[in-house]
Design an enzyme around this catalytic site. Structure first.
Site, PDB file in Angstrom:
ATOM      1  N   CYS A   1      19.244 143.485 -32.990  1.00  0.00           N
ATOM      2  CA  CYS A   1      19.550 144.862 -33.371  1.00  0.00           C
ATOM      3  C   CYS A   1      19.292 145.830 -32.231  1.00  0.00           C
ATOM      4  O   CYS A   1      19.914 146.893 -32.152  1.00  0.00           O
ATOM      5  CB  CYS A   1      18.735 145.276 -34.600  1.00  0.00           C
ATOM      6  SG  CYS A   1      16.946 145.073 -34.385  1.00  0.00           S
TER       7      CYS A   1
ATOM      8  N   GLU B   1      15.199 148.548 -41.679  1.00  0.00           N
ATOM      9  CA  GLU B   1      15.406 148.411 -40.237  1.00  0.00           C
ATOM     10  C   GLU B   1      16.792 147.824 -40.070  1.00  0.00           C
ATOM     11  O   GLU B   1      17.041 146.661 -40.392  1.00  0.00           O
ATOM     12  CB  GLU B   1      14.328 147.514 -39.626  1.00  0.00           C
ATOM     13  CG  GLU B   1      14.161 147.722 -38.137  1.00  0.00           C
ATOM     14  CD  GLU B   1      15.032 146.794 -37.324  1.00  0.00           C
ATOM     15  OE1 GLU B   1      16.099 147.244 -36.855  1.00  0.00           O
ATOM     16  OE2 GLU B   1      14.664 145.631 -37.172  1.00  0.00           O
TER      17      GLU B   1
END
Length: 484
Positions: free
Chosen positions: A287, A253
């Site tokens: 993110c 990720e």
């Protein structure tokens, strides 16, 4: 300040002890810049000991009755609920989380752990029919064995927990390596929580090494069958290459360059509020944070003016204050990096709509008007800097949104859900949020990206699939007729 004595140790084989590495890792409060803890680093030998401990205890842990394993995972969630205040303070001091963000993070941790507690009941067998006469099939869902988890600094507790809790729940052994900047909130506190919950000694281990000392040893070790990594795309590519060479399963990720698209018929006030939250939550160190705001040119001036005025009202400063949205960046190196990107964008022709300022590690927002080719639009800022980009049409807005190597999250505001849905389906991202902002995570929904933003999915049964494997066993009950 919370007393962290006892958590400033390696947690290996159920023992809390000093590392045997040659480095000292000091943790500092990003806001006050005071030292809050100090670790003796884990060595390559410590990493090996942790993996050996997980490996030697994993099979027995996987054999624990599903109801008991579920009870233990639920107990970890209960401990977090009881100790919410302590965990919030830890996140504020260890990683510079604001009070708002820290509470959200604890909520996420509790939710994902509660959901993972259901996983022991789903590690079961199915019986697909066979095309071969007299054969019976069984497909067993099984733990992988040992999982290595590498966490980041920005949501340290949750982004570790979303791997650790599901991996433990399905019967894996785990070795967790947190980011050394947030080794308490992203590492050893999880070890303490699960130790108190009743996870047997050795099943979960936490190591805090100096990467300059151990290199790739954590990933290259032969024991872990899977590496779960959350962090930058550059490091993720390197880890993916190692895992590919060693035939290890990997979940990555990674970074994002998330677009926030405002179409011509959007509700501007609603879009302004969404874009502000999605950009400035945790100072943009997420993110999923909004990195580019793409606005139809007919409403660009109105949106920009309102966005600037709204941003000026956002509370910046002490993360302990309950109304602060923008606290400190993780360190002063991050401040310098972001200021460099802003100066570069100015040289490239960006127009400054709101000039930020810096006080220690705290940066107030910068808002720029520019193009998708400018530094602040091409690169993930991971800070309170946003570039607003005008688009002549919906087609151009889509082209700009997709013109990036990343594909994690995004959002689109439009006058009708139907128009927004059609636009969202063409966006090259793993997640899109209509009439909302890009920072969303839920325990039952698939979380993950495409392109340079990673591979794999967290949440719901997707996590169950990531942290298990399958074995097919067949029984030929009647003599089989072979073609010879």
């Amino acid at each position: 300040m919370v007393n962290y004595s006892g958590l400033d140790s390696q947690f290996i084989g159920g023992q809390w002890k000093k590392g045997t590495g040659s480095s000292t890792i000091d943790l500092t409060n990003p806001y006050t810049q005071e030292k809050i803890a100090s670790f003796q680093s884990a060595s390559v030998n410590d990493v090996d000991e942790a993996y050996q401990a997980a490996n030697s205890t994993q099979e027995k842990w996987a054999g624990v009755n599903a109801f008991e394993r579920s009870r233990i995972i639920n107990e970890a969630a209960r401990i977090m609920e009881v100790r919410r205040k302590e965990l919030v303070e830890l996140l504020i001091e260890d990683g510079g989380s604001t009070f708002i963000k820290a509470n959200v993070e604890v909520d996420f941790c509790i939710a994902i752990t509660r959901h993972a507690a259901s996983f022991p009941f789903h590690v079961e067998a199915t019986s697909p029919p066979s095309i071969v006469p007299g054969k019976k099939n069984k497909v067993f869902r099984m733990p992988l064995g040992v999982v290595g988890v590498i966490g980041p600094f920005n949501f340290p507790m949750y982004l570790a927990m979303r791997s650790v809790a599901p991996a433990l729940a399905v019967g894996n052994g785990v070795v967790l390596k947190p980011d050394s900047q947030t080794a308490l909130s992203g590492g050893t506190v999880l070890g303490k929580i699960f130790e108190e919950a009743g996870v047997p000694a050795g099943v979960l281990n936490v190591v805090v090494p100096d990467i300059g000392e151990i290199g790739d040893a954590f990933v290259e070790h032969p024991i872990p069958r899977m590496i779960s990594f959350t962090g930058s795309t550059g490091v993720g590519r390197h880890i993916g290459e190692i895992c590919g060479r060693m035939i290890k399963k990997v979940v990555l990720e990674l970074g994002g360059n998330n677009p926030f698209v405002v179409l011509k018929d959007a509700d501007i006030e609603r879009a302004v509020e969404g874009a502000a939250f999605g950009k400035y939550m945790h100072s943009g160190q997420i993110c999923m944070a909004v990195n580019r705001i793409i606005v139809h040119q007919d409403i660009y001036e109105e949106f920009s003016n309102k966005y600037v005025e709204f941003t000026k009202k956002i509370k910046v400063g002490n993360p302990s204050n309950e109304d602060t949205l923008i606290g400190p960046l993780i360190n002063h190196k991050a401040v310098g990096r972001i200021l460099g990107e802003v100066e570069k964008a100015k040289e490239e022709g960006a127009v400054v709509l709101l000039e930020g300022s810096v006080d220690g590690n705290v940066m107030s927002p910068y808002i720029l008007k520019g193009t998708n080719e400018m530094s602040t639009a091409k690169n993930e800022m991971f800070g309170p800097v946003v570039t607003i980009i005008p688009a002549a049409s919906e087609e151009e807005a889509l082209r700009i949104a997709n013109d990036t190597e990343y594909g994690l999250s995004g959002s689109v505001h439009a006058g009708t859900v139907e128009k927004a849905m059609a636009f969202a389906q063409k966006m090259e991202t793993g997640m899109v949020h209509i009439n909302d902002q890009s920072v969303n995570d839920e325990p039952l929904v698939a979380f993950g990206g495409v392109k340079g933003s990673g591979v794999g999915r967290f949440g719901g049964d997707w996590s169950l699939d990531e942290f298990t494997t399958f074995k097919w066993i067949s029984v030929q009950e009647e003599k089989r007729q072979y073609p010879f």
